[in-house]
Design an enzyme around this catalytic site. Structure first.
Site, PDB file in Angstrom:
ATOM      1  N   LYS A 108       0.849  -1.189   0.000  1.00 13.66           N
ATOM      2  CA  LYS A 108       0.000   0.000   0.000  1.00 13.66           C
ATOM      3  C   LYS A 108       0.882   1.236   0.000  1.00 13.66           C
ATOM      4  O   LYS A 108       1.802   1.344   0.821  1.00 13.66           O
ATOM      5  CB  LYS A 108      -0.891  -0.026   1.243  1.00 13.66           C
ATOM      6  CG  LYS A 108      -1.943   1.064   1.305  1.00 13.66           C
ATOM      7  CD  LYS A 108      -2.801   0.885   2.559  1.00 13.66           C
ATOM      8  CE  LYS A 108      -3.858   1.967   2.650  1.00 13.66           C
ATOM      9  NZ  LYS A 108      -4.675   1.829   3.887  1.00 13.66           N
ATOM     10  N   HIS A 110      -0.182   4.420   0.352  1.00 11.36           N
ATOM     11  CA  HIS A 110      -0.778   5.577   1.029  1.00 11.36           C
ATOM     12  C   HIS A 110      -1.216   5.137   2.430  1.00 11.36           C
ATOM     13  O   HIS A 110      -1.116   3.961   2.775  1.00 11.36           O
ATOM     14  CB  HIS A 110      -1.975   6.110   0.236  1.00 11.36           C
ATOM     15  CG  HIS A 110      -3.073   5.104   0.053  1.00 11.36           C
ATOM     16  ND1 HIS A 110      -3.008   4.088  -0.881  1.00 11.36           N
ATOM     17  CD2 HIS A 110      -4.241   4.911   0.724  1.00 11.36           C
ATOM     18  CE1 HIS A 110      -4.107   3.345  -0.813  1.00 11.36           C
ATOM     19  NE2 HIS A 110      -4.855   3.817   0.158  1.00 11.36           N
TER      20      HIS A 110
END
Length: 225
Positions: A108, A110
């Site tokens: 991921k 963010h």
């Protein structure tokens, strides 16, 4: 020796719920197996509870000391969470500080970012939980990932040990046996193929022909290590 009650309950739930099926199944190895196990079929509360309880009792009885239960994506994710809860029901005081963690298939970029969700693994003793060991590739990847995060893998626990040789192996070593040799860690299984055969001989599997086919499969592909 009779199986502990939690193992009997697990085996019964697996058979009645269809997670353990009998017939003719082509495996990744291209072998034709007379049985097939899929922990993903434990998706109702009625089936999931005996599975989580069986993992928890097995861990409480035989697992080494650990800080984190790690569930590799995807089947290991619900296992890690539900088994941690089941451990709390067995001995909350002992397991109150134990955590769980799992990985994302894709990092991921963010928010909190990264590939690990849950407890950070740095400096932690980690117990990997999953359904089965096939070739062992996924478990090696999990071990590498945990080590890269600074954790130490102290063991692996799975639902079923098929007790069969690797397709390209030495005709005596199973995937679990090979992992034990490579990493020198305990690898536990709630039930083994021998337990299924034993249950069949006691009438738990009603079809004698099914039991015979499983015994023949064990004779042909059975591992000794």
């Amino acid at each position: 020796m009779a199986l502990p009650q939690y193992k009997q309950d697990f085996l019964r739930a697996a058979m009645e719920g269809g997670a353990l099926r009998f017939g003719s199944f082509e495996l990744k190895s291209k072998r034709i197996s007379p049985y097939f196990f899929n922990a993903g079929d434990f998706f109702t509360l009625e089936l999931h509870m005996p599975m989580a309880d069986a993992y928890a009792h097995m861990i409480a009885a035989e697992a080494p000391e650990f800080d984190v239960i790690f569930g590799p994506a995807y089947k290991g994710i619900p296992l890690a969470a539900s088994v941690l809860y089941a451990l709390g029901r067995i001995d909350f005081a002992k397991y109150r500080s134990v955590a769980y963690s799992y990985d994302r298939k894709e990092a991921k970029d963010h928010g909190e970012g990264g590939t690990i969700v849950g407890c950070p693994l740095k400096g932690k003793r980690v117990l990997i939980i999953d359904d089965v060991v096939s070739a062992g590739t996924a478990k090696r990847q999990a071990i590498d990932m945990i080590r890269a995060q600074g954790g130490t893998v102290v063991g692996i626990i799975v639902a079923l040990d098929r007790q069969e040789t690797l397709p390209d192996g030495d005709d005596k070593t199973s995937a679990i046996g090979q992992l034990r040799k490579e990493y020198s860690i305990p690898i536990l299984a709630i039930i083994k193929l021998d337990d299924i055969i034993s249950a069949g001989s006691k009438g738990v599997i009603a079809d004698a022909d099914v039991v015979k086919k499983i015994e023949e499969y064990r004779s042909k592909y059975g591992a000794t290590e």
